[in-house]
Every structure is written in C-alpha cells, then in structure tokens.
Design an enzyme around this catalytic site. Structure first.
Site, PDB file in Angstrom:
ATOM      1  N   ARG A  84      25.296  39.056   0.466  1.00  0.00           N
ATOM      2  CA  ARG A  84      26.090  39.791   1.444  1.00  0.00           C
ATOM      3  C   ARG A  84      25.445  39.636   2.827  1.00  0.00           C
ATOM      4  NH1 ARG A  84      25.818  45.435   3.328  1.00  0.00           N
ATOM      5  NH2 ARG A  84      27.866  46.095   4.060  1.00  0.00           N
ATOM      6  N   HIS A 129      28.836  44.462  11.442  1.00  0.00           N
ATOM      7  CA  HIS A 129      27.632  45.248  11.163  1.00  0.00           C
ATOM      8  C   HIS A 129      26.949  45.549  12.511  1.00  0.00           C
ATOM      9  CE1 HIS A 129      24.513  46.231   7.850  1.00  0.00           C
ATOM     10  NE2 HIS A 129      24.035  46.734   8.966  1.00  0.00           N
ATOM     11  N   GLU A 174      29.465  50.822   7.447  1.00  0.00           N
ATOM     12  CA  GLU A 174      29.023  52.167   7.817  1.00  0.00           C
ATOM     13  C   GLU A 174      29.668  52.741   9.075  1.00  0.00           C
ATOM     14  OE1 GLU A 174      24.755  52.377   7.785  1.00  0.00           O
ATOM     15  OE2 GLU A 174      24.650  52.046   5.635  1.00  0.00           O
ATOM     16  N   ASN A 316      26.812  52.361   0.469  1.00  0.00           N
ATOM     17  CA  ASN A 316      25.440  52.136   0.917  1.00  0.00           C
ATOM     18  C   ASN A 316      24.710  53.446   0.701  1.00  0.00           C
ATOM     19  OD1 ASN A 316      26.471  49.733   1.825  1.00  0.00           O
ATOM     20  ND2 ASN A 316      25.979  50.070   3.989  1.00  0.00           N
ATOM     21  N   TYR A 318      20.897  55.498  -0.004  1.00  0.00           N
ATOM     22  CA  TYR A 318      19.438  55.406   0.002  1.00  0.00           C
ATOM     23  C   TYR A 318      18.749  56.693  -0.422  1.00  0.00           C
ATOM     24  CZ  TYR A 318      19.945  51.104   2.824  1.00  0.00           C
ATOM     25  OH  TYR A 318      20.254  49.849   3.278  1.00  0.00           O
ATOM     26  N   GLU A 387      24.541  48.473  -0.467  1.00  0.00           N
ATOM     27  CA  GLU A 387      23.160  48.538   0.024  1.00  0.00           C
ATOM     28  C   GLU A 387      22.395  49.619  -0.719  1.00  0.00           C
ATOM     29  OE1 GLU A 387      22.568  49.098   4.241  1.00  0.00           O
ATOM     30  OE2 GLU A 387      24.084  47.603   4.733  1.00  0.00           O
TER      31      GLU A 387
HETATM   32  C1  GBH Z   1      21.496  50.856   6.543  1.00  0.00           C
HETATM   33  O1  GBH Z   1      21.990  52.055   6.966  1.00  0.00           O
HETATM   34  C2  GBH Z   1      21.985  49.820   7.504  1.00  0.00           C
HETATM   35  O2  GBH Z   1      23.245  49.344   7.096  1.00  0.00           O
HETATM   36  C3  GBH Z   1      21.028  48.673   7.673  1.00  0.00           C
HETATM   37  O3  GBH Z   1      21.397  47.921   8.783  1.00  0.00           O
HETATM   38  C4  GBH Z   1      19.628  49.193   7.800  1.00  0.00           C
HETATM   39  O4  GBH Z   1      18.715  48.152   8.004  1.00  0.00           O
HETATM   40  C5  GBH Z   1      19.299  49.946   6.539  1.00  0.00           C
HETATM   41  O5  GBH Z   1      20.148  51.019   6.435  1.00  0.00           O
HETATM   42  C6  GBH Z   1      17.905  50.521   6.519  1.00  0.00           C
HETATM   43  O6  GBH Z   1      17.755  51.510   7.498  1.00  0.00           O
HETATM   44  O7  GBH Z   1      19.693  61.529   5.979  1.00  0.00           O
HETATM   45  O8  GBH Z   1      20.758  62.835   7.697  1.00  0.00           O
HETATM   46  O9  GBH Z   1      18.501  62.018   8.031  1.00  0.00           O
HETATM   47  C7  GBH Z   1      21.415  53.179   6.409  1.00  0.00           C
HETATM   48  C8  GBH Z   1      21.933  54.313   7.200  1.00  0.00           C
HETATM   49  C9  GBH Z   1      20.261  55.633   8.137  1.00  0.00           C
HETATM   50  C10 GBH Z   1      22.040  56.581   6.836  1.00  0.00           C
HETATM   51  C11 GBH Z   1      19.517  56.902   8.055  1.00  0.00           C
HETATM   52  C12 GBH Z   1      21.296  57.832   6.735  1.00  0.00           C
HETATM   53  C13 GBH Z   1      19.639  59.193   7.697  1.00  0.00           C
HETATM   54  C14 GBH Z   1      20.456  60.350   8.129  1.00  0.00           C
HETATM   55  N1  GBH Z   1      21.145  55.477   7.009  1.00  0.00           N
HETATM   56  N2  GBH Z   1      20.425  57.992   7.889  1.00  0.00           N
HETATM   57  S1  GBH Z   1      19.824  61.810   7.410  1.00  0.00           S
END
Ligand code: GBH
Length: 487
Positions: A84, A129, A174, A316, A318, A387
């Site tokens: 991707r 992106h 996103e 996506n 995390y 992701e």
């Molecule tokens: C991805 O977004 C991106 O698509 C990518 O480009 C990037 O490199 C990758 O993450 C790593 O960062 O939980 O309320 O504190 C992830 C987007 C960023 C969403 C951090 C949640 C935290 C908000 N995330 N964000 S909070």
C-alpha cells in the site's frame, strides 16, 4: 492484557492477505524533481523548520523516488501479498488541476506498479495521503467546496493511467487527521487552526470528494477495470475511564467525533453525520450565538451519495485512550473548538506499554473492541486493516514491536472467530520514514533506513523476520525465533 494466554499456534483464514504501507511524502523525496509541483508539506517544512521536531524535511526522506526498486525487493523479501503506497498529487498534477499532467510523475508510478506486478505483489494505491498541491491550498484547500471536483478530476487521471493494473484503491487516508489536525489545529499541514469551524467544513468536502470519486469508479471504470475501492479511517478506541453513565457517554462522543463523523455517513444504514455529533455541535453553536450550527448540513441527496460509497472499511488503528466527563473542566479547551464540542476529557493509562510516539500505547483489547464495534454499528462490512504499527527510537532488535504485532494479530484472529469480516492486514510501515512533525525521531519501519548516508541503505529489523514468517506460514506462532537473531 498484553500477554499471550497460550503459546498456541493460530492459523489465519484462507484468502487472508498481508501487506505493508507507506505514503508518498514520508518516503519519496524528489521533492522538486522532474516537474513535481509543491505540496503543503514542502511549504510547511521549508517556511518554518522549527515546526518539525528535528527541523528536518521530506526533501529526500527515504529517497524512494530513486530507490523504489529496493522497496519492491523488500516487499518481496517479506513475501507481501500487497504493497500500500500513496500517489503524490502534485507529482502528477503540479498545479493541482488536471489540465497539465506531469509525464515524469506518471512514469514513476508506472515503474513502481510494474515492478510490483513483476514480483507478484498487488499494488494498493492511496490517492491522497495529506500532500495537497500548494496551488490548491492557496484557494482554501479542503475548505473550498470546489475541491470536490478537483479531487474527482485527479482520481480520473489515476484511473485512466493506472487502473488497468491497480485493482485496490483507497481514496482518502484518514479524513479526521486531514480536517481536525490540518484545519482545526496546527498538528498537520496546512496548520490552519480555525478551530471549531474549518474542520467541519473540511469534513463535508472530504466525504463528498471521496463519494464522488467512488461513484466515478463504480459507474465508469469498475466494469472494465474490476477493482475494489474504499476509504481508510483512523480509529482510536475510547474506553470510559469509569463506570458512570457520564463517562460512558463521553467515550461514545469521543468515538463519534474521532471516526463516527466519517464512518457513519458512509457505512451506517441511515447515513448522515452521527446524532451525537449533530446535537453537540448544534447546541454549542446556539449557546455561542452562531446563527446556525458550525457543522454544515448534508442535504438528502448528499446523504444518499455518501451512504454506501465504499467497498470496504479501511481501518487504521494503533491505540486506545481513556475518556471521562467533568463539568468543572468546562472551558479547558478553546471556544469554539472540536475538543470543546466533544466535551470529553481524554487521558492515557500510564500502565500501558509506551511506544516512542507519545500518543501510542499497546492496548490489544482496544483494537479488538474497535473491530467488534464496527461489526455491530455498520452491519459487519468487509474490513481491511490498512495501517497498524509501533514506533521505537531505533535499533534492529525491536522486541517491543514484535510483541505489539503479535498481540494485535492475536485479537484480530479472535475477532475473526467471533464473526468480524476482516480480510487484510497492513503493517505501518515498510521502511523508516518522515514522521510528519516528529521528523525522523520516531521509527515505525520493519526495515531500518540509514538516513545518515546518501545511500539510504535499508536493513531488516528482527520484526521483519517475524512478519515474514507469519506471512510464509499464514500462522501466528508466538514462540518463533528467527535464526538470524537467536543466540
Ligand atoms: C498514521 O496516522 C498516518 O497515516 C501515518 O502517516 C503515520 O506515519 C502513522 O500514523 C504513524 O504516526 O489518541 O487522541 O492522542 C495515525 C494517526 C495519530 C491518530 C495520533 C491518533 C492520536 C490522537 N494517529 N492520533 S489521540
């Protein structure tokens, strides 16, 4: 949580596919080569380097503009089913509009796509992106409703040039990060910071741009090109900090603001923005003396256009956060603002394992809850994890990344057993890259990149060997140790 209950070897279902993800600005470099136009990230990093933690830029990044063959070789080494990547809009359309197509940009992605296919790896193309052509930002970018047409024109160029070989598409990566982080705060370019207003106008335009690009494909290309097209939404799990009704409602509001805002209009039966969102913003706007809600309305025909406009739900995901409500904290956020409208206080639990990125903690059960909630709220759509990944400060021996992937894949398998229609998993990321405002200080790569040398050599981390074995065997074996790293 965070521990394996057993060392049982678990099998992925037949047809389940694995990939890895990157994005154009984060890896390509070649920022001013071969006719590429400027993007909002070129402008942001060059006009005020102090905004980036290590004052770096993506001018060269991992140099994938020149080293794409090595990237494909890595994808091959890992045995990926698909790769991707995203296309840089200004590399294809230097001024943003489709009146002038940069042939060198088309050639670059043609070469990448052909190289992938030659190695039996499916190209999975993300159209956007975050690297908007600066020329379009001058016109307001995602808050100008004409961007819906500009995006569709751009999508058409991509279908015409790559659709014969690309069968997997995401329109937008996103939307919340584009709108809230870019327009309602200073977290991402264009750092507009018109809080409580711009992010909602952006949200409507992004949804319509996505939907119209989807329908263009659906109506004019799908028959001949026969691909699959959807959107990728960043989904954080928000867990109530306590059992009170208030904290439960705060968590629901946080989820609706974070991803329901985009998922509900596309994936719910009713369509439109979620009720909580409409109600909260309308009430606050009225209290604040605005003549109408700061959240723009979607008309009946717009609701219809957006509803169902995705073949899959690209997730996506995390991490997880705790959420509570506290009336005494009223006024802790700027007014008006997205955070104030949401009226939820978001905290993290220091007990959860912490990555290099401040926002990222390992909470596998939260990932499980997201998958179950998507199944419940949106009638079990096909889900692609587009992701998921973990950051460190560097080094090849990345035991914490290995533990993270294993634990997240373990609950993903639970979710599948419980009926969730999860079909693909994509690791973020293939190689170390430019981590937006954190520059090169956070490493998400399965492969390390040596940014100190002009060669930008790529070296597999231990996690690369683990991921490779998962893909080769189509199983999760929590005890597997790669020979190369065993002592
Ligand atoms: C991805 O977004 C991106 O698509 C990518 O480009 C990037 O490199 C990758 O993450 C790593 O960062 O939980 O309320 O504190 C992830 C987007 C960023 C969403 C951090 C949640 C935290 C908000 N995330 N964000 S909070």
């Amino acid at each position: 949580n965070g521990e394996f209950l057993s060392n049982k070897i678990r099998k992925f279902p037949d047809g389940f596919q694995f990939g890895a993800s990157t994005s154009a600005y984060q890896i390509e470099g070649g920022w001013y080569e071969d006719g590429k136009g400027l993007s909002i990230w070129d402008i942001a990093t060059h006009t005020d380097p102090s905004q980036i933690k290590d004052k770096s830029t993506g001018d060269v990044a991992a140099d994938s503009y020149h080293l794409y063959k090595r990237d494909v070789e890595i994808a091959k080494e890992l045995g990926l089913d698909f790769y991707r990547f995203s296309v840089s809009w200004p590399r294809i359309l230097p001024k943003g509009f489709s009146e002038q197509i940069n042939q060198a940009g088309i050639d670059y992605y043609n070469n990448l796509i052909d190289e992938l296919l030659k190695n039996n790896i499916k190209p999975f193309l993300t159209m956007y992106h975050w690297d908007l052509p600066y020329e379009l930002q001058k016109l307001g970018g995602w808050v100008n409703p004409y961007i819906i047409d500009w995006f569709v024109d751009y999508a058409k160029v991509l279908y015409d040039n790559f659709g014969d070989r690309v069968k997997l598409w995401t329109t937008i990566n996103e939307p919340k990060q584009i709108c809230y982080e870019g327009y309602g705060s200073t977290l991402k370019a264009p750092m507009l910071n018109v809080t409580g207003v711009a992010e909602y106008i952006c949200a409507k335009n992004v949804l319509l741009a996505h939907a119209k690009a989807y329908h263009l494909y659906d109506e004019h290309y799908r028959k001949i090109q026969n691909g699959t097209i959807g959107i990728s939404i960043s989904c954080t799990w928000f867990e109530p900090a306590s059992d009170t009704v208030d904290d439960h409602q705060a968590a629901i509001d946080a989820r609706q603001f974070d991803w329901g805002q985009y998922a509900h209009p596309i994936f719910s039966k009713a369509g439109d923005f979620p009720l909580e969102l409409k109600r909260n913003i309308a009430l606050k706007s009225a209290e604040q003396g605005y003549p109408r809600s700061r959240l723009p309305e979607l008309s009946a025909s717009e609701i219809c256009l957006i509803r169902g406009s995705s073949d899959f739900f690209g997730v996506n995901s995390y991490t997880t956060k705790l959420t509570y409500r506290d009336a005494s904290l009223e006024g802790m956020y700027a007014v008006p603002s997205y955070m104030d409208d949401m009226a939820a206080v978001i905290i993290s639990n220091p007990a959860w394992p912490q990555a290099q990125s401040t926002w990222l903690q390992e909470v596998p059960w939260g990932f499980h809850k997201i998958l179950k909630e998507i199944m419940k709220l949106y009638d079990n759509p096909p889900v692609y994890i587009t992701e998921n990944g973990w950051s460190t400060s560097g080094g090849l021996l990345d035991e914490d990344r290995i533990r993270y992937y294993r634990n997240y894949l373990n609950v993903l398998l639970d979710a599948i057993e419980e009926g969730c229609d999860v079909r693909k998993f994509t690791a973020w990321t293939l190689i170390d890259n430019f981590e937006w405002k954190n520059g090169y200080t956070e490493k998400f790569g399965l492969y390390e990149v040596d940014f100190s040398s002009e060669k930008h050599n790529r070296t597999p981390r231990k996690s690369a060997y683990i991921y490779k074995e998962i893909i080769r065997t189509r199983t999760l074996d929590p005890t597997y140790e790669p020979e190369k790293f065993s002592v």
